[in-house]
Design an enzyme around this catalytic site. Structure first.
Site, PDB file in Angstrom:
ATOM      1  N   GLU A   1       2.955  -1.134  -9.814  1.00  0.00           N
ATOM      2  CA  GLU A   1       2.990  -2.548  -9.672  1.00  0.00           C
ATOM      3  C   GLU A   1       1.157  -2.546 -10.322  1.00  0.00           C
ATOM      4  OE1 GLU A   1       4.086  -1.585  -4.727  1.00  0.00           O
ATOM      5  OE2 GLU A   1       4.587  -0.476  -6.876  1.00  0.00           O
TER       6      GLU A   1
ATOM      7  N   ASN B   1      -6.797   0.183  -5.501  1.00  0.00           N
ATOM      8  CA  ASN B   1      -5.666   0.337  -3.977  1.00  0.00           C
ATOM      9  C   ASN B   1      -5.716   1.438  -3.173  1.00  0.00           C
ATOM     10  OD1 ASN B   1      -3.145   0.071  -2.625  1.00  0.00           O
ATOM     11  ND2 ASN B   1      -1.624   0.587  -4.036  1.00  0.00           N
TER      12      ASN B   1
ATOM     13  N   HIS C   1       6.496  -4.424  -0.577  1.00  0.00           N
ATOM     14  CA  HIS C   1       7.102  -4.166  -2.022  1.00  0.00           C
ATOM     15  C   HIS C   1       6.999  -5.379  -2.749  1.00  0.00           C
ATOM     16  CE1 HIS C   1       9.002  -0.061   0.279  1.00  0.00           C
ATOM     17  NE2 HIS C   1       7.382   0.153  -0.495  1.00  0.00           N
TER      18      HIS C   1
ATOM     19  N   ARG D   1      10.690   6.608   8.205  1.00  0.00           N
ATOM     20  CA  ARG D   1      10.628   5.337   9.109  1.00  0.00           C
ATOM     21  C   ARG D   1      12.460   5.243   9.737  1.00  0.00           C
ATOM     22  NH1 ARG D   1       7.411   1.946   5.316  1.00  0.00           N
ATOM     23  NH2 ARG D   1       6.171   3.532   4.940  1.00  0.00           N
TER      24      ARG D   1
ATOM     25  N   ARG E   1      -5.007  -4.512  -4.117  1.00  0.00           N
ATOM     26  CA  ARG E   1      -3.504  -4.517  -3.885  1.00  0.00           C
ATOM     27  C   ARG E   1      -4.232  -4.830  -2.502  1.00  0.00           C
ATOM     28  NH1 ARG E   1      -0.019  -0.002  -1.024  1.00  0.00           N
ATOM     29  NH2 ARG E   1       1.630  -1.411  -0.813  1.00  0.00           N
TER      30      ARG E   1
END
Ligand code: AMP
Length: 399
Positions: free
Chosen positions: A384, A7, A180, A241, A91
């Protein structure tokens, strides 16, 4: 089958080596500050001492060669030789509308991912660099791409088309993609397993609450709605954010403060969210400490964050015509009983009741609703990497 999961972030690289016979973690690690001063690798082989290697790493390829050396280190490594790695799962954040599942990476797939750079300028380039580096360093290995956007490709049009002139969807691919996806897929399937229910006949709402945060509605095993949008900026209030807000604020603020596109983008992505509201930090732990000491803006940031998660849970129950299970995951979702409790407070009207004792838990699969709660509420730690390794194994076995 041993699978290496990679990743790559802009200046970081996370990896895991898994033995898929029994899904056993063999080694994991993190490289930070790639291309910067003070680059370092932290490697941990299961059952052996942790190792920190500080060495200059100019780019992801150099970082990966340091990782591969650590994995094969005579004393602290997990394997003797790179030939013991059977496949590599990567990923990749954005696959646009091109892929609705994980795929074997071919030249055509690489070209498609390059085309998606425009949609994810910060994320896709390092992801692509990681694939190229592995192709060069372990030339004969099979590489599999697992995409954050893929799981949400099942959303119906009413979930992903924005109320903008339709031509922009056609011209620029302007639509909701959602992110996600690997995490939402993993925790929803795991929740069905823990509850011993049929995943393909369930309505699940998954709340991935980390520094980046999103909610997804999963009906009969398929994503039907999610809070992140064209980019990972939409939806919940996050660490830095904004999440949802009136889009007119952008043009208003640009005019008032004489901001460039880049400056405005920086405010929306890096200076807003709970950091912007509290002025304290983007880390929920710092904000919660400040709130406990009486900082009102810190408390306000927490309240705004929580109420947005609550709104999405209720909205997605409406979208699906009910909900069987709500799942909390990621940094805050897995570690903060008080946030889970507060988010669920007031949702008793839709059959959600938290068991305070069961909820007093961190980081392990747990049913946290009361026995008589109509909707089951669970904490499921996300994984993940395992999901990427499983997809990789499945595709490799079918080759
Ligand atoms: P992630 O992006 O999944 O690594 O999650 C990181 C976020 O989870 C950070 O904002 C952390 O502050 C938050 N987090 C981790 N542990 C806790 C905790 N015990 N209480 C509240 N937030 C936490």
């Amino acid at each position: 089958m041993n699978i290496l999961v990679i990743n790559c972030g802009s200046s970081s690289l996370k990896y895991q080596l898994l033995d898929m016979n029994g899904e056993v973690l063999m080694a994991k690690g993190l490289v930070e500050r790639i291309g910067l001063e003070g680059a370092q690798l932290k490697n941990e082989t299961t059952g052996k001492e942790k190792e920190v290697i500080v060495t200059p790493m100019k780019n992801h390829k150099e970082a990966l060669s340091v990782v591969l050396r650590a994995l094969t280190d005579e004393k602290l490594g997990a394997i003797k030789d790179l030939s013991e790695i059977d496949a590599c799962g990567h990923r990749v954040v954005h696959a646009g509308e091109k892929f609705s599942g994980s795929v074997l990476i071919t030249d055509e797939v690489m070209a498609a991912l390059e085309e998606c750079i425009e949609l994810a300028p910060l994320h896709n380039p390092p992801n692509i660099t990681g694939v190229k580096a592995i192709q060069e360093l372990i030339p004969n290995i099979v590489n599999i791409g697992v995409f954050d956007t893929a799981f949400h490709q099942t959303m119906p049009k009413e979930s992903y088309i924005y109320p903008l002139p339709y031509e922009y969807y056609k011209k620029y691919g302007l639509r909701r993609y959602g992110f996600h996806g690997t995490s939402h897929r993993y925790v929803s399937a795991r929740a069905a397993e823990v509850l011993d229910m049929d995943y393909n006949n369930m309505k699940i709402i998954t709340c991935h609450l980390g520094n980046g945060a999103s909610v997804a509605a999963i009906k009969n095993g398929k994503s039907v709605a999610t809070s992140m949008g064209f980019t990972p900026l939409e939806g919940l209030a996050m660490g830095t954010r904004t999440g949802d807000m009136d889009p007119a604020i952008v043009t208003f603020l640009m005019g008032k403060e004489n901001l460039t596109i880049k400056e405005m983008d920086n405010i929306l992505n890096k200076k807003s969210g709970v950091l912007g509201i509290s002025g304290v930090s983007s880390d929920f732990r710092d904000i919660e400490n400040a709130a406990d000491e009486g900082n009102e803006r810190a408390q306000l940031a927490i309240d705004i964050f929580r109420v947005r998660v609550k709104k999405y849970i209720a909205a997605y129950a409406a979208v699906m015509g009910g909900v069987d299970a709500v799942v909390f995951t990621a940094g805050l979702g897995e570690n903060s009983p008080v946030d889970r409790k507060n988010i669920c407070d007031g949702l008793e009207f839709m059959g959600i009741k938290i068991d305070d004792e069961a909820n007093n838990v961190r980081g392990k699969d747990t049913l946290i609703s009361t026995k008589d709660s109509k909707v089951k509420v669970l904490l499921i730690p996300t994984n993940e990497e395992l999901m990427i390794a499983r997809d990789t194994k499945e595709i490799v076995e079918a080759l």
